[in-house]
Design a protein around this motif. Sequence first.
Motif: not given
Length: 126
Positions: A34, A55-56, A59, A63
């Motif tokens: 990243r 990016e999503r 993420d 998570d």
Amino acid sequence: MPELTQAQRNSLAILLDSREERIRAQMDAANVARTVSAGPEASDMADLAEQGAEERMDDAVVDHYRAELGDIAAARIRLARQTYGVCLDCGEPIPYPRLQAYPAAKRCTPCQRRHEHMHAGPDGRR
């Protein structure tokens, strides 16, 4: 169904340790990637959209890793309390092969299926 032997518990504790190490290494690698990919700014809307999608996705992966680390921590607590390997829903022993496949399992397979079905979204996803 028999309860876990001490040798099985020890083996599964090692699997939990190994899985945690792997997840932490993957999270570290994702953080490095990243940082490296945060290079030049997007030059147009397509680049911006692609960057946002990446990016999503990153993420979501992080998570997932955090949730799995939480499951591992909870499994260690159950090990310490002598409740490891017992289904949280029905109270029956979780079969050893299931725990070998996913040592942080908190439910037997039928209860896990029921749980996933009950908590699935309208499109069948969680």
